[in-house]
Design a protein around this motif. Structure first.
Motif, mmCIF file in Angstrom:
data_model
loop_
_atom_site.group_PDB
_atom_site.id
_atom_site.type_symbol
_atom_site.label_atom_id
_atom_site.label_comp_id
_atom_site.label_asym_id
_atom_site.label_seq_id
_atom_site.Cartn_x
_atom_site.Cartn_y
_atom_site.Cartn_z
ATOM 1 N N GLY A 231 4.716 28.971 -10.877
ATOM 2 C CA GLY A 231 6.016 28.398 -11.168
ATOM 3 C C GLY A 231 6.263 27.136 -10.376
ATOM 4 O O GLY A 231 7.546 26.593 -10.689
ATOM 5 N N ARG A 232 5.532 26.623 -9.553
ATOM 6 C CA ARG A 232 5.751 25.627 -8.655
ATOM 7 C C ARG A 232 5.057 24.407 -9.350
ATOM 8 O O ARG A 232 4.396 24.485 -10.145
ATOM 9 C CB ARG A 232 5.165 25.650 -7.341
ATOM 10 N N THR A 233 5.740 23.130 -9.190
ATOM 11 C CA THR A 233 5.452 21.906 -9.837
ATOM 12 C C THR A 233 4.569 21.078 -8.989
ATOM 13 O O THR A 233 4.900 20.809 -7.801
ATOM 14 C CB THR A 233 6.484 21.133 -10.233
ATOM 15 N N ARG A 234 3.443 20.543 -9.314
ATOM 16 C CA ARG A 234 2.508 19.700 -8.643
ATOM 17 C C ARG A 234 3.025 18.287 -8.970
ATOM 18 O O ARG A 234 2.894 18.176 -10.091
ATOM 19 C CB ARG A 234 1.117 19.900 -8.927
ATOM 20 N N VAL A 235 3.143 17.518 -7.864
ATOM 21 C CA VAL A 235 3.459 16.143 -7.979
ATOM 22 C C VAL A 235 2.747 15.131 -7.005
ATOM 23 O O VAL A 235 2.435 15.713 -6.156
ATOM 24 C CB VAL A 235 5.043 16.079 -7.475
ATOM 25 N N ARG A 236 2.449 14.093 -7.489
ATOM 26 C CA ARG A 236 1.870 12.993 -6.645
ATOM 27 C C ARG A 236 2.643 12.091 -6.071
ATOM 28 O O ARG A 236 3.526 11.384 -6.917
ATOM 29 C CB ARG A 236 0.532 12.628 -7.496
ATOM 30 N N THR B 250 0.881 -1.062 0.118
ATOM 31 C CA THR B 250 0.039 -0.058 -0.014
ATOM 32 C C THR B 250 0.734 1.403 0.074
ATOM 33 O O THR B 250 2.080 1.275 0.593
ATOM 34 C CB THR B 250 -0.971 0.065 1.312
ATOM 35 N N LEU B 251 0.397 2.131 -0.689
ATOM 36 C CA LEU B 251 0.987 3.538 -0.811
ATOM 37 C C LEU B 251 0.097 4.589 -0.288
ATOM 38 O O LEU B 251 -0.887 4.586 -0.507
ATOM 39 C CB LEU B 251 1.351 3.942 -2.320
ATOM 40 N N GLU B 252 0.862 5.333 0.784
ATOM 41 C CA GLU B 252 -0.230 6.561 1.227
ATOM 42 C C GLU B 252 0.161 7.750 0.171
ATOM 43 O O GLU B 252 1.355 8.339 0.081
ATOM 44 C CB GLU B 252 0.357 7.132 2.827
ATOM 45 N N GLU B 253 -0.934 8.251 -0.767
ATOM 46 C CA GLU B 253 -0.653 9.204 -1.576
ATOM 47 C C GLU B 253 -1.006 10.619 -0.938
ATOM 48 O O GLU B 253 -1.737 10.732 -0.219
ATOM 49 C CB GLU B 253 -1.650 9.064 -2.739
ATOM 50 N N GLN B 254 -0.282 11.380 -1.416
ATOM 51 C CA GLN B 254 -0.127 12.789 -1.261
ATOM 52 C C GLN B 254 0.307 13.667 -2.473
ATOM 53 O O GLN B 254 0.998 13.327 -3.271
ATOM 54 C CB GLN B 254 0.720 13.177 -0.101
ATOM 55 N N VAL B 255 -0.326 15.046 -2.498
ATOM 56 C CA VAL B 255 -0.140 16.043 -3.530
ATOM 57 C C VAL B 255 0.909 16.985 -3.020
ATOM 58 O O VAL B 255 0.369 17.500 -1.978
ATOM 59 C CB VAL B 255 -1.277 16.348 -4.445
ATOM 60 N N LEU B 256 1.941 17.363 -3.726
ATOM 61 C CA LEU B 256 2.894 18.319 -3.210
ATOM 62 C C LEU B 256 3.232 19.367 -4.076
ATOM 63 O O LEU B 256 3.070 18.936 -5.498
ATOM 64 C CB LEU B 256 4.471 17.790 -2.761
#
Length: 261
Positions: free
Chosen positions: A251-256, A174-180
């Motif tokens: 200019g910031r990058t959204r990553v999951r 299992t992976l605990e997902e988050q968006v940064l």
């Protein structure tokens, strides 16, 4: 000893393993010997597979006991020898308990209990943790020792038995997902956000060789990450960069991110 140009494809820290792996390949191809290895992590498996493919007279098979295995044993043999029917020497360690606290144990608790018996990590494959126990893939040659010695896992009394591979109860990781929202895709920047540490504190272990990207040592904090990369930091855990979703107006990058639990 491998030819010098071979080393150029691998990290300096991998030299000792490259030397051993190339010896296995040469013995298989030139002396007609068959070698069954301990469990390899994905990076070691990649290195060994790459080396075996460099020698036209060597054949290799990788198997971790089930289709989606991360850690695998390998058999290296002369190319004329069929490997599909070779015994990989993998058994299922069945760990159970009547104590309800067993549902609180995690991967680290079971692995710690096994290593606490003096067993090398290389003898242990993937662990499948459930609320009622754990199935651990192990090298069959240590099965008798473990069943005779293992009595506890993190202060919980356990019973241990050995099962054949078809009785493995797989548990998907299992992976605990988050968006940064990150300033860049640099390793140190993303890792500091995932582990909630300052960039200064994350840079030190990276430069000290305690970080791996896709199971390969990475000492450069500015290394850019890509979707699919798996990052492990000794003492902190590991995560996978699942997706780069785009760049905001600022200019910031959204990553999951998926953090391994």
């Amino acid at each position: 000893m491998p030819h010098q140009e071979i080393y150029e494809h691998f990290h300096p820290d991998e030299k000792a393993f490259v030397d051993r792996a190339w010896e296995w390949v040469e013995r298989a191809a030139e002396r007609h010997e068959t070698k069954r290895t301990d469990f390899l992590d994905p990076r070691q498996a990649h290195v060994l597979f790459a080396l075996a493919k460099r020698h036209p007279d060597a054949a290799i098979r990788l198997d971790g006991g089930y289709a989606g295995a991360e850690r695998k044993r390998a058999i290296i043999a002369p190319d004329y020898r069929p490997l599909d029917a070779e015994d990989m020497g993998i058994a299922v360690l069945d760990i159970t308990s009547d104590d309800r606290r067993i549902s609180e144990l995690d991967h680290g608790d079971y692995l710690g209990a096994l290593l606490g018996l003096g067993i090398k990590r290389d003898k242990i494959g993937d662990l499948h943790v459930r609320d009622d126990g754990c199935h651990a893939l192990i090298a069959e040659e240590i099965a008798v020792f473990i069943t005779g010695q293992m009595r506890q896992a993190h202060r919980v009394e356990v019973s241990v038995g050995v099962l054949p591979l078809p009785q493995l109860r797989e548990v998907a990781q299992t992976l605990e997902e988050q968006v940064l929202s990150v300033a860049s895709l640099r390793l140190d920047g993303i890792a500091s956000d995932v582990f909630r540490l300052s960039r200064t504190k994350i840079v030190e272990p990276i430069r000290a060789g305690r970080c791996r990207v896709n199971w390969k040592t990475e000492e450069n904090p500015s290394t850019p990450l890509r979707a699919g990369d798996v990052v492990s930091m000794k003492g902190f855990g590991r995560f996978k960069l699942l997706e780069v979703e785009g760049v905001s107006k600022s200019g910031r990058t959204r990553v999951r991110i998926g953090k391994f639990m």
